[in-house]
Design a protein around this motif. Structure first.
Motif, short mmCIF file in Angstrom:
data_model
loop_
_atom_site.label_atom_id
_atom_site.label_comp_id
_atom_site.label_asym_id
_atom_site.label_seq_id
_atom_site.Cartn_x
_atom_site.Cartn_y
_atom_site.Cartn_z
N ILE A 162 -13.75 -52.73 5.05
CA ILE A 162 -12.42 -51.94 4.72
C ILE A 162 -11.60 -51.17 5.86
O ILE A 162 -12.38 -50.42 6.60
N THR A 201 -3.71 -53.86 0.38
CA THR A 201 -2.04 -53.96 0.23
C THR A 201 -1.56 -53.36 1.60
O THR A 201 -0.38 -53.79 1.98
N VAL A 217 -5.92 -57.92 -2.60
CA VAL A 217 -4.65 -56.98 -2.87
C VAL A 217 -4.43 -56.84 -4.24
O VAL A 217 -4.59 -57.40 -5.29
N GLY A 218 -4.47 -55.28 -4.39
CA GLY A 218 -3.95 -54.69 -5.76
C GLY A 218 -2.87 -54.28 -5.90
O GLY A 218 -1.79 -54.76 -6.70
N THR A 219 -2.33 -53.06 -5.45
CA THR A 219 -1.27 -52.47 -5.62
C THR A 219 0.08 -53.25 -5.60
O THR A 219 0.92 -53.08 -6.37
N ARG A 225 -1.94 -47.90 -9.24
CA ARG A 225 -3.04 -47.74 -10.46
C ARG A 225 -2.83 -46.08 -10.91
O ARG A 225 -2.54 -45.14 -10.20
#
Ligand SMILES: *Cc1c(COP(=O)(O)O)cnc(C)c1O
Length: 227
Positions: A162, A201, A217-219, A225
């Motif tokens: 990370i 992201t 990748v989420g956001t 969120r």
């Protein structure tokens, strides 16, 4: 903005970075991080063609896995409690990204033996050394790998890291460069090393430039969120 449009934008950015880095755009796997997001949103991404999804809570993963199509490749990206291991073995986990301690490896081995199966995993490496982050330190990695030899049910597929919690691009770049260097070094020593999972992201473009072949990748796909 729709999920489909968001994915398209992320894919275009990935393609651009790949061109810049001189690698094939299909060599970078996009994992849609769907933690906290409902199943309908996952299904929208699925119907748009996405197959790799990332979850960090075991119960949430189990719920979604039961409801959603079974050709989804589920990636477990968060810290895994040892007492939850029994719920994820033989449950369609494609890859565990956060193998960060021997105690966890031992339990994975035990539960895999019990169910006569194997699990693919990435070793999480803590390169930025922030104490809020999990992961093996670089200087302990060789020993960690040596100790893993007895856990033959856990197939090591690479490393995950990370990026540092900063907006300073140079710091991010140097952490990812280090990860790539470690990945290359151990790729020659450990058979099966295949994935370098880094980039979220805010930093996936830098990560690809530095050699990532798996971004989480989420956001940028599902929006901010709630929790
Ligand atoms: C939440 C999470 C992501 C996705 O983060 P975004 O910033 O929303 O893209 C990626 N990797 C890990 C390990 C995460 O916990």
């Amino acid at each position: 903005m729709s999920i489909e449009k968001n994915i398209q934008i992320v894919q275009e950015k990935i393609e651009k970075c790949c061109n810049k880095a001189g690698v094939d755009k299909n060599s970078v796997e996009l994992i849609c991080v769907s933690k906290t997001v409902d199943s309908d949103a996952v299904l929208s991404a699925y119907n748009f063609g996405m197959r790799s999804f990332g979850e960090n809570r075991v119960q949430e993963f189990i719920n979604k896995n039961e409801k959603l199509p079974n050709d989804i490749r589920w990636n477990l990206i968060g810290r895994l409690q040892t007492n939850k291991v029994k719920y994820i073995i033989n449950r369609g986990v494609f890859l565990l990204h956060a193998l960060d301690r021997q105690e966890l490896a031992k339990e994975l081995q035990k539960q895999c033996e019990k169910q006569d199966t194997v699990l693919d995993a990435l070793i999480q490496v803590n390169i930025s050394r922030e104490d809020t982050k999990a992961g093996v330190y670089e200087e302990d990695l060789q020993m960690f790998l040596d100790q893993m030899v007895v856990y033959d049910r856990v197939r090591l597929k690479g490393i995950m890291t990370i990026g540092p919690n900063t907006s300073d691009e140079n710091s991010i770049r140097s952490v990812f460069a280090k990860a790539k260097q470690i990945f290359d070094k151990f790729s020659t020593e450990v058979s099966g090393f295949e994935y370098l999972s880094m980039g979220m992201t805010n930093d996936f473009e830098i990560a690809i430039e530095m050699g990532s072949n798996m971004v989480r990748v989420g956001t940028a796909i599902f929006g901010e969120r709630q929790i």
